[in-house]
Design an enzyme around this catalytic site. Structure first.
Site, PDB file in Angstrom:
ATOM      1  N   CYS A 125       0.831  -1.208   0.000  1.00  0.00           N
ATOM      2  CA  CYS A 125       0.000   0.000   0.000  1.00  0.00           C
ATOM      3  C   CYS A 125       0.868   1.263   0.000  1.00  0.00           C
ATOM      4  O   CYS A 125       1.589   1.496  -0.958  1.00  0.00           O
ATOM      5  CB  CYS A 125      -0.989  -0.025   1.160  1.00  0.00           C
ATOM      6  SG  CYS A 125      -2.374   1.117   0.919  1.00  0.00           S
TER       7      CYS A 125
ATOM      8  N   HIS B  86      -4.248  -4.644  -0.090  1.00  0.00           N
ATOM      9  CA  HIS B  86      -3.987  -5.325   1.183  1.00  0.00           C
ATOM     10  C   HIS B  86      -4.479  -6.760   1.148  1.00  0.00           C
ATOM     11  O   HIS B  86      -5.482  -7.112   1.799  1.00  0.00           O
ATOM     12  CB  HIS B  86      -4.690  -4.585   2.322  1.00  0.00           C
ATOM     13  CG  HIS B  86      -4.078  -3.273   2.684  1.00  0.00           C
ATOM     14  ND1 HIS B  86      -2.968  -3.164   3.491  1.00  0.00           N
ATOM     15  CD2 HIS B  86      -4.432  -2.009   2.349  1.00  0.00           C
ATOM     16  CE1 HIS B  86      -2.657  -1.881   3.652  1.00  0.00           C
ATOM     17  NE2 HIS B  86      -3.535  -1.166   2.964  1.00  0.00           N
TER      18      HIS B  86
ATOM     19  N   GLU C 236      -3.282  -9.028   2.747  1.00  0.00           N
ATOM     20  CA  GLU C 236      -3.118  -9.567   4.099  1.00  0.00           C
ATOM     21  C   GLU C 236      -4.329  -9.309   4.988  1.00  0.00           C
ATOM     22  O   GLU C 236      -4.459  -9.898   6.074  1.00  0.00           O
ATOM     23  CB  GLU C 236      -1.857  -8.991   4.757  1.00  0.00           C
ATOM     24  CG  GLU C 236      -1.987  -7.592   5.357  1.00  0.00           C
ATOM     25  CD  GLU C 236      -1.914  -6.476   4.324  1.00  0.00           C
ATOM     26  OE1 GLU C 236      -1.904  -5.300   4.728  1.00  0.00           O
ATOM     27  OE2 GLU C 236      -1.865  -6.776   3.114  1.00  0.00           O
TER      28      GLU C 236
END
EC number: 2.3.1.31
Length: 304
Positions: free
Chosen positions: A142, A235, A237
């Site tokens: 990001c 993202h 994750e």
């Protein structure tokens, strides 16, 4: 194979409850294996959440991974306790003379600022320069990806008319690229940002390759052609609830953020969002660890 983390790290209990294979330092020391040494520069305000999110995927591969956490000495955290930082994090001065197989530089909620106005920008520039000679491959996430593009390649970020916020479809542009091995031709990934980068500038840069892009969210995955720098503007994750937590936090602060796109079932914030990008998250981290770190790093290289 497990990730090697400190026995007292709060994320350890969470990961074990999720059946993620973790190993504390004492047990790992008894094995005749040279684990991959991964340094995580955690710039997120809620550091313990970010730790758990990243460790969840770093621990889901056949490789043994030893984790070290890095914080900025030039920035005082307001949301993570000093005790947690002192116990589990190092400063750059403490690792400057070491080498690492891989590194992750996370996002940070500072994208409204010019890079030069971020209070730790000079220190971050020094760290990013250091990675060229001390890290086999660095994964930037990001704002960390935007910072790397600007610092290493001179490609600046640009403001969006509204927040890019939701779950978006992405097309794999280079299916033979190792980073996306096993990916579907179209996959989902979360985004949460107010700025973007130019696909054309990336495509026209001789050292970069655009790997995956979204019609609505723009650039997502790209890599330097030597594999030293991997950048993800979103993202993968994130958990299923992360965008929900951000949405509710923004509204509690009086920020009129729109409902995340393509996230809640029937666009209803009262319904539980589903985790629809987990498999590609696992693939991204395992591909990076295997093809860009493990396959490229020499056996005798690695920081303690």
């Amino acid at each position: 194979m497990p990730i090697k983390i400190p026995r007292e790290l709060p994320a350890k209990e969470i990961l074990e409850e999720e059946n993620i294979f973790v190993m504390d330092e004492q047990r790992a020391a008894s094995q005749e294996i040279r684990p991959l040494s991964i340094l995580i520069l955690n710039l997120m305000p809620e550091k313990q959440k970010a730790e758990t999110q990243l460790l969840r995927y770093l621990g889901n591969t056949p490789l043994q991974v030893r984790i070290s956490f890095l914080r900025m000495a030039s920035h005082e955290s307001k949301t993570t306790s000093k005790n947690h930082l002192d116990t589990f994090y190092k400063t750059f001065e403490e690792v400057r003379d070491k080498t690492f197989d891989g590194m992750i530089i996370t996002g940070s909620p500072v994208e409204h600022l010019d890079f030069a106005d971020v209070d730790y920008w000079e220190e971050l520039q020094e760290i990013m320069d250091w990675t060229n000679d001390h890290v086999t491959s660095t994964l930037h996430i990001c704002w960390g990806a935007q910072a790397a593009l600007y610092h290493h390649y001179g490609i600046d970020k640009h403001p969006l008319s509204k927040k890019c916020f939701g779950i978006f479809e992405h097309d794999v542009l280079t299916p033979k690229e190792r980073l996306v091995r096993g990916f579907d031709e179209v996959f989902l990934a979360p985004h949460s940002r107010y700025t973007t980068v130019s696909a054309e500038e990336i495509k026209n840069h001789p050292d970069l390759q655009l790997v995956a892009e979204s019609e609505k969210a723009g650039v997502f995955l790209l890599a330097s052609k030597d594999g030293k720098h991997i950048m993800a503007t979103g993202h993968l994750e994130y958990t299923a609830s992360t965008l929900k937590e951000e949405y509710e936090r923004d509204h509690a602060r009086g920020v009129n953020t729109e409902i995340p796109e393509n996230y809640y079932p029937d666009n209803d914030p009262d319904r539980r969002p589903k985790h629809r990008w987990k498999s590609h998250s696992s693939l991204l981290f395992s591909n990076w660890l295997n093809y860009y770190v493990y396959q490229e790093t020499p056996y005798v290289w690695g920081g303690e």
